[in-house]
Design an enzyme around this catalytic site. Structure first.
Site, PDB file in Angstrom:
ATOM      1  N   TYR A  33       0.882  -1.083   0.275  1.00 46.94           N
ATOM      2  CA  TYR A  33       0.333   0.110   0.228  1.00 46.94           C
ATOM      3  C   TYR A  33       1.155   1.511   0.259  1.00 46.94           C
ATOM      4  O   TYR A  33       1.770   1.045   0.111  1.00 46.94           O
ATOM      5  CB  TYR A  33      -1.098  -0.350   1.090  1.00 46.94           C
ATOM      6  CG  TYR A  33      -0.413   0.375   2.727  1.00 46.94           C
ATOM      7  CD1 TYR A  33       0.798  -0.360   3.127  1.00 46.94           C
ATOM      8  CD2 TYR A  33      -0.352   1.827   3.534  1.00 46.94           C
ATOM      9  CE1 TYR A  33       1.114  -0.249   4.175  1.00 46.94           C
ATOM     10  CE2 TYR A  33       0.120   1.914   4.638  1.00 46.94           C
ATOM     11  CZ  TYR A  33       0.863   0.736   4.938  1.00 46.94           C
ATOM     12  OH  TYR A  33       1.024   1.007   5.960  1.00 46.94           O
ATOM     13  N   LEU A 201      11.002   2.332   6.982  1.00 47.75           N
ATOM     14  CA  LEU A 201      10.446   2.261   5.590  1.00 47.75           C
ATOM     15  C   LEU A 201      11.099   3.673   5.617  1.00 47.75           C
ATOM     16  O   LEU A 201      11.719   4.700   5.947  1.00 47.75           O
ATOM     17  CB  LEU A 201       9.015   2.668   5.987  1.00 47.75           C
ATOM     18  CG  LEU A 201       8.199   3.212   5.298  1.00 47.75           C
ATOM     19  CD1 LEU A 201       8.006   1.496   4.138  1.00 47.75           C
ATOM     20  CD2 LEU A 201       7.325   3.656   5.022  1.00 47.75           C
TER      21      LEU A 201
END
Ligand code: PDD
Length: 281
Positions: A33, A201
């Protein structure tokens, strides 16, 4: 429309949309996503989000049904269906459905999801409160997959403690990132942020923060730092696409940060200027 849901070519009010039971996200969280803010019907840092989304899909070997240009056109079209142009734009790609349930990859184009919800960037001058939690996630944190339970649990722990975010650390004491944000510190005028490896991330707001530091002549290092460094920081910063940048005044119930408001203010002002300029003044 107030809230929109899109799934494989069909869209409508989010509450009315349904998905097939055999979408592999239901069994395995098998997909990727991305998400970012939109203001004045202009999606901020669109290329960066779409590039990361496609890169993550390729890493997991999920076939993207559209080209990047087609997907950007789709997002821009959907955004214009909305009552407000201030939105949180969420996109998701799940691996082609499998019947019956089977672990190995399935072939064929993935299922494409988009949700649009009204949202505004919060005031970055209002400090936030943090807790620390051991990072119990897996070792693919650089890929934005849908396997988010440890992050969801840490986020709930923060909420239960009356805080805004949980800062994660790998035992014994290496700070990685937030449950859904990147975490940075300022010490003696230098920004410290965790390096881009498989434990964090590569946040888009993080990249913009480093660009702000470059533009403002603020030195930064991308090296591991510890819980002690966090507790003794002059400022603790949190970045994410839905927040741009915040700073914290509390860590695990104790006062923290807030000792270099000038540097923080310079960074925040640069980031807000960039955001408002790119989204139409
Ligand atoms: N989360 N680290 C993690 C684990 C995240 O989930 C996020 C974003 C970030 C910040 O990335 P970016 O700056 O690209 O938003 C870092 C999103 C917003 C979410 O899960 O809703």
């Amino acid at each position: 429309m107030k809230r929109l849901g899109y799934y494989n070519g069909k869209y409508g009010p989010l509450e009315e949309m349904t998905i097939p039971m055999n979408d592999r996200v239901c069994w395995f969280g098998d997909g990727v996503y991305d998400a970012g803010p939109c203001r004045n019907y202009k999606i901020f840092a669109l290329d960066e989000h779409v590039d990361r989304f496609f890169r993550n899909a390729a890493w997991l070997g999920v076939e993207m049904p559209l080209t990047k240009e087609e997907f950007k056109d789709l997002l821009n079209k959907l955004v214009h269906e909305m009552d407000s142009g201030d939105l949180f734009v969420y996109m998701q790609l799940t691996r082609a459905a499998s019947v019956p349930r089977q672990h190995p990859y399935t072939e064929g184009p993935g299922s494409l999801w988009v949700t649009l919800n009204p949202a505004k960037i919060p005031d970055g001058r209002v400090p936030i409160k943090l807790i620390t939690r051991e990072d119990t996630r897996f070792f693919h944190c650089n890929i934005k997959t849908l396997n988010l339970i440890p992050a969801v649990m840490a986020s709930e722990a923060a909420k239960q403690a009356g805080c805004d975010e949980a800062v994660l650390y790998r035992a014994p004491d290496r700070v990685t990132e937030g449950s859904h944000s990147n975490i940075h510190i300022i010490k003696d005028g230098t920004l410290h942020t965790a390096p881009l490896d498989n434990l964090i991330l590569p946040g888009i707001a993080r990249a913009h923060l480093l660009r702000a530091c470059d533009a403002l002549g603020i030195p930064y290092v991308e090296e591991p730092y510890t819980l002690d460094d966090l507790a003794n920081a002059d400022e603790i910063l949190m970045t994410s696409s839905s927040n741009l940048c915040r700073h914290a005044d509390q860590l695990d119930g104790k006062p923290a940060g807030m000792k270099d408001p000038e540097t923080y203010d310079k960074i925040l002002t640069w980031l807000i200027d960039e955001f408002t300029n790119e989204t139409g003044g």
